[in-house]
Design an enzyme around this catalytic site. Structure first.
Site, PDB file in Angstrom:
ATOM      1  N   SER A   3      31.524  29.149  76.631  1.00  0.00           N
ATOM      2  CA  SER A   3      30.148  29.302  76.164  1.00  0.00           C
ATOM      3  C   SER A   3      29.540  28.025  75.602  1.00  0.00           C
ATOM      4  O   SER A   3      28.328  27.941  75.442  1.00  0.00           O
ATOM      5  CB  SER A   3      30.060  30.408  75.114  1.00  0.00           C
ATOM      6  N   LYS A  57      29.494  28.080  68.171  1.00  0.00           N
ATOM      7  CA  LYS A  57      28.100  28.109  68.644  1.00  0.00           C
ATOM      8  C   LYS A  57      27.312  26.985  68.003  1.00  0.00           C
ATOM      9  O   LYS A  57      27.711  26.401  67.003  1.00  0.00           O
ATOM     10  CB  LYS A  57      27.418  29.448  68.295  1.00  0.00           C
TER      11      LYS A  57
END
Length: 177
Positions: A3, A57
């Site tokens: 991700s 993230k």
């Protein structure tokens, strides 16, 4: 996880500064002191509010920010984020296998820029309706925008779920023979 590609690749090791934002009792998570919060563009380690899974993230939205995304392009507090196509020199840093099925750009958040990757051939959430980040929360996204389970899926990241800032990444360990 993929991700955070192309910033962090599968197999990369990251180091996390767990004292970047606060001091917590190890293993218990009780906060003893707080001296700051994540800044826009920081890469953070956090716990998914959905299922407690550890995530890495990028912080995009700070408390009070008005965030919008149209076709993978961010608008923060009414200002469009600047995106730049990679030069022929910089595109060589991206994995050769990824260059054919993905699109790359450099996203400029404030004074810093970082690479992002999109995958036009797959269905993904490329839009965020205008929304204000609540106090005590952050909006986080993966740099691999079309293949990241992030705030578009689980909502805002509560501050107490952020455990530290990743300050070194892309350290590849070579197998010694």
């Amino acid at each position: 996880t993929g991700s955070m590609k192309p910033t962090i690749l599968e197999g990369d090791r990251i180091a996390v500064n767990k004292l970047a934002y606060d001091l917590k009792v190890p293993f218990l998570g009780w906060q003893l002191a707080r001296w700051g919060g994540p800044s826009r563009g920081d890469v953070v380690v956090c716990q998914s509010p959905e299922d407690g899974v550890r995530l890495v993230k990028r912080v995009i939205g700070l408390p009070g920010d008005r965030i919008e995304m149209r076709d993978n392009r961010l608008i923060i507090n009414g200002e469009a984020v600047v995106y730049e196509s990679p030069s022929s020199e910089s595109s060589g840093q991206f994995d050769a296998n990824d260059r054919f099925s993905h699109e790359f750009a450099f996203e400029h958040l404030g004074q810093a820029s970082h690479p992002i990757m999109t995958t036009p051939a797959i269905r993904a959430r490329r839009f965020i309706a205008p929304i204000t980040v609540p106090v005590g929360c952050y909006l986080v996204l993966g740099d691999n925008r079309d293949q990241s389970k992030d705030s578009r899926y689980f909502g805002f990241m509560p501050r107490d779920q952020i455990s530290g800032r990743a300050f070194v990444y892309n350290i590849r360990l070579q197998r010694m023979e």
